[in-house]
Design a protein around this motif. Sequence first.
Motif, PDB file in Angstrom:
ATOM      1  N   UNK A  52      54.142  40.193  35.745  1.00 15.90           N
ATOM      2  CA  UNK A  52      53.138  39.016  35.308  1.00 15.90           C
ATOM      3  C   UNK A  52      52.426  39.820  36.218  1.00 15.90           C
ATOM      4  N   UNK A  53      52.596  39.892  37.534  1.00 23.31           N
ATOM      5  CA  UNK A  53      52.161  39.771  38.893  1.00 23.31           C
ATOM      6  C   UNK A  53      51.813  40.837  39.393  1.00 23.31           C
ATOM      7  N   UNK A  54      52.960  41.670  38.954  1.00 24.52           N
ATOM      8  CA  UNK A  54      52.202  43.765  39.399  1.00 24.52           C
ATOM      9  C   UNK A  54      50.676  43.529  38.416  1.00 24.52           C
ATOM     10  N   UNK A  55      50.992  43.155  37.090  1.00 22.19           N
ATOM     11  CA  UNK A  55      49.213  43.706  36.220  1.00 22.19           C
ATOM     12  C   UNK A  55      48.385  43.652  36.662  1.00 22.19           C
ATOM     13  N   UNK A  56      48.609  41.877  37.277  1.00 21.59           N
ATOM     14  CA  UNK A  56      47.469  41.727  37.537  1.00 21.59           C
ATOM     15  C   UNK A  56      47.127  41.883  39.104  1.00 21.59           C
ATOM     16  N   UNK A  57      48.116  42.710  39.158  1.00 25.83           N
ATOM     17  CA  UNK A  57      47.563  43.077  40.481  1.00 25.83           C
ATOM     18  C   UNK A  57      46.816  44.125  40.639  1.00 25.83           C
ATOM     19  N   UNK A  58      47.599  45.504  39.212  1.00 30.73           N
ATOM     20  CA  UNK A  58      46.985  46.640  39.041  1.00 30.73           C
ATOM     21  C   UNK A  58      45.410  46.795  38.799  1.00 30.73           C
ATOM     22  N   UNK A  59      45.412  45.146  37.543  1.00 23.45           N
ATOM     23  CA  UNK A  59      44.108  45.129  37.497  1.00 23.45           C
ATOM     24  C   UNK A  59      43.600  45.036  38.511  1.00 23.45           C
ATOM     25  N   UNK A  60      43.528  44.324  39.004  1.00 20.96           N
ATOM     26  CA  UNK A  60      42.501  44.354  39.973  1.00 20.96           C
ATOM     27  C   UNK A  60      42.011  45.372  40.870  1.00 20.96           C
ATOM     28  N   UNK A  61      43.158  45.949  41.864  1.00 21.89           N
ATOM     29  CA  UNK A  61      42.681  47.796  42.103  1.00 21.89           C
ATOM     30  C   UNK A  61      42.380  48.017  41.614  1.00 21.89           C
ATOM     31  N   UNK A  62      42.499  48.326  39.843  1.00 22.12           N
ATOM     32  CA  UNK A  62      41.841  49.235  39.056  1.00 22.12           C
ATOM     33  C   UNK A  62      40.792  48.699  38.959  1.00 22.12           C
ATOM     34  N   UNK A  63      40.123  47.309  39.101  1.00 25.27           N
ATOM     35  CA  UNK A  63      38.484  47.041  39.047  1.00 25.27           C
ATOM     36  C   UNK A  63      37.707  47.559  40.158  1.00 25.27           C
ATOM     37  N   UNK A  64      38.682  47.132  40.894  1.00 26.03           N
ATOM     38  CA  UNK A  64      37.973  47.559  42.394  1.00 26.03           C
ATOM     39  C   UNK A  64      37.219  49.138  42.973  1.00 26.03           C
ATOM     40  N   UNK A  65      38.576  49.699  42.369  1.00 27.18           N
ATOM     41  CA  UNK A  65      38.664  51.450  42.267  1.00 27.18           C
ATOM     42  C   UNK A  65      37.573  51.619  40.555  1.00 27.18           C
ATOM     43  N   UNK A  66      37.472  50.920  39.972  1.00 27.50           N
ATOM     44  CA  UNK A  66      36.181  51.399  38.488  1.00 27.50           C
ATOM     45  C   UNK A  66      35.003  51.117  38.850  1.00 27.50           C
ATOM     46  N   UNK A  67      35.035  50.101  39.489  1.00 24.14           N
ATOM     47  CA  UNK A  67      33.493  50.378  40.504  1.00 24.14           C
ATOM     48  C   UNK A  67      33.077  50.717  41.559  1.00 24.14           C
ATOM     49  N   UNK A  68      33.729  51.576  41.867  1.00 30.03           N
ATOM     50  CA  UNK A  68      32.921  52.779  42.439  1.00 30.03           C
ATOM     51  C   UNK A  68      32.705  54.169  41.749  1.00 30.03           C
ATOM     52  N   UNK A  69      33.831  53.855  40.320  1.00 31.76           N
ATOM     53  CA  UNK A  69      33.607  55.154  39.313  1.00 31.76           C
ATOM     54  C   UNK A  69      32.330  54.464  38.565  1.00 31.76           C
ATOM     55  N   UNK A 123      45.274  41.718  51.707  1.00 28.85           N
ATOM     56  CA  UNK A 123      44.906  40.892  50.655  1.00 28.85           C
ATOM     57  C   UNK A 123      44.715  39.543  50.189  1.00 28.85           C
ATOM     58  N   UNK A 124      44.459  38.937  49.768  1.00 25.69           N
ATOM     59  CA  UNK A 124      44.103  37.632  50.118  1.00 25.69           C
ATOM     60  C   UNK A 124      46.059  37.146  49.124  1.00 25.69           C
ATOM     61  N   UNK A 125      46.585  36.073  49.567  1.00 25.10           N
ATOM     62  CA  UNK A 125      47.511  35.791  49.336  1.00 25.10           C
ATOM     63  C   UNK A 125      47.325  34.393  48.181  1.00 25.10           C
ATOM     64  N   UNK A 126      48.483  34.168  47.756  1.00 31.32           N
ATOM     65  CA  UNK A 126      48.585  33.008  46.482  1.00 31.32           C
ATOM     66  C   UNK A 126      49.818  32.657  46.580  1.00 31.32           C
ATOM     67  N   UNK A 148      47.967  39.755  46.549  1.00 33.19           N
ATOM     68  CA  UNK A 148      47.165  39.936  45.971  1.00 33.19           C
ATOM     69  C   UNK A 148      46.881  41.042  45.734  1.00 33.19           C
ATOM     70  N   UNK A 149      46.293  42.195  45.089  1.00 31.56           N
ATOM     71  CA  UNK A 149      46.090  43.409  45.967  1.00 31.56           C
ATOM     72  C   UNK A 149      44.637  42.993  45.501  1.00 31.56           C
ATOM     73  N   UNK A 150      43.591  42.250  45.850  1.00 32.85           N
ATOM     74  CA  UNK A 150      42.350  42.624  45.805  1.00 32.85           C
ATOM     75  C   UNK A 150      42.396  41.668  48.260  1.00 32.85           C
ATOM     76  N   UNK A 151      41.604  41.976  47.836  1.00 31.30           N
ATOM     77  CA  UNK A 151      41.738  42.088  50.039  1.00 31.30           C
ATOM     78  C   UNK A 151      39.797  41.638  50.024  1.00 31.30           C
ATOM     79  N   UNK A 152      39.415  40.710  50.996  1.00 30.45           N
ATOM     80  CA  UNK A 152      38.211  41.040  50.928  1.00 30.45           C
ATOM     81  C   UNK A 152      36.966  41.967  50.883  1.00 30.45           C
ATOM     82  N   UNK A 153      38.015  42.958  51.464  1.00 35.75           N
ATOM     83  CA  UNK A 153      36.835  44.421  50.932  1.00 35.75           C
ATOM     84  C   UNK A 153      36.655  44.949  49.755  1.00 35.75           C
ATOM     85  N   UNK A 154      37.548  45.089  49.139  1.00 34.37           N
ATOM     86  CA  UNK A 154      37.569  45.339  47.219  1.00 34.37           C
ATOM     87  C   UNK A 154      35.978  44.494  47.206  1.00 34.37           C
TER      88      UNK A 154
END
Lengths: 292, 234
Positions: free
Chosen positions: A1-18, A128-131, A136-142
């Motif tokens: 589950x954590x992995x799925x959330x993380x992959x989604x977060x990183x997908x959203x970040x790169x998705x915004x660039x695309x 990345x932020x920590x919960x 998390x695969x989500x950083x301030x830069x993301x």
Amino acid sequence: MVEFVNLTLSGITSGMVYAAVALALVLIWRATRIVNFAQGGMLMLTTFLAWSVIDRGGSYWVALAVALIAGLALGAIVERIVIRPVENKPPLNAVIVTLGLLVVLQAVAGMIWGGQPRSYPPAFTIQGFKLGETGLLLSPFDLFVIGAVAVVMVALILLFRRTDLGLKLRASAFAPEVARLLGVRVGRMLTLGWALAAVVGSLAGVLIAPSVFVGPNQFDAVLVFGFTAAVIGGLDSPVGAVVGGLVLGCALSYVTGYISSDIVTLGALAALITVLMVRPNGLFATSAGRRV
Amino acid sequence: MLELRELVVAYGAVRALDGVSLTAAKGGITAVLGANGAGKTTLLRAVSGLVRPRSGEVLLDGRDIGRLPAEEITRLGVAHVPESGGVIIELTVEENLRLGGLWRRENAALRRQISEIYDLFPPLRVRQGRVAATLSGGERQMLALGRALVSRPRLLLMDEPSLGLAPRVAAQIMAVLRRQRDEQGLTVVLVEQNARSALSVADHAVVLSLGSVAAEIAQGEAIDDRLRHAYLGF
């Protein structure tokens, strides 16, 4: 589950660039019915300019401003000089011209800056932020990436929907001849449309630069993914471009995480084919033909 | 107001207009009649700058506008309603109307003008927020005419406004033209295939045939023979 959330977060970040790249392509497609294959080269050039600013000790924000302003100017110049002669000509002419421009831009960048990829700093930490204990695969830069693209999109929506300039831009895109009969200087609107699109592209270039590095050919994949996102979204719809970007970003992130990063490009192709099989005109295409 | 002198427009080797001369008097409605392919639409497109004349002059109040681009001619006060209206179906009724008067850069006056158009065509007021794609044919023609009037033009060019409309709606459009002429002194060039409808409002008519003027008809003149000749060739 954590992995799925993380992959989604990183997908959203790169998705915004695309999504930003897709938006740049869609804006131009809507206004001129031209697929701007040179978009990757244009954003590469503006990102190189920003890199030069940073390389000479300039701040990140000055560099970002330079990239955006350079994008604005480059978009306008390209439309005026390179594209104007092939507007309203057979579509193949524009394809050849934009492809040619891509080659020229990459060659020029290679001559000035060399072929060596250069690193580009992020605006904020990529730690990345920590919960609790889980990272998390989500950083301030993301967050900055997501926020910057979102701000630009909202600004564009307001411009197109709420201002007279936006009204003239839309009219020029939908019905250029009628727009001229209503006193709209359509030529200027097309120039402005290209300039705006190039600004959005420039932003995408600077935002993705820390992860792909800056080099004449480093942004080719970004263009391909941006184009894929635009087609998924229907090529005609700005909202579709954004949704397409996010869908593609997440799909590629899952492929990377669950299968292998070696087949990411294959994943993009699979996502494209799947969408086009279900909705041949893309997710958000208005399939009804235009009737005047 | 508008004078054409020996106007020639050609598409490749085909001369769509072959030396047309005519005058549209200020404050009058000039009908341009003729069969399909007579050059009526080309005549309007040459006046509004959408096609470039090969030779001859288009004089607006004595000034040759034959080589100006369309958007600049519009800004001289020439409004052109193309065939079937040219309503932009992706935009709302209100946006279409607004677009018509934007070039004047007078926001307050524009809002007043739009409200007057709604008084002129009440169905448009009801649908102001809807995209024009949802309008009926008659409503689209009202919107097209309204959008042209929003800019308070001096010269209005109308291309087949009654095409495909119910006779009642067509008559309504003609009535608006007549009123604009009488009350605002608007000059109109009205292209029609439907001679009866056009002659019901026209002060003066010109019959085109194969790119040249076949006949000129003053108001009230017996027209049947010459019209028939121009349309049918006998």
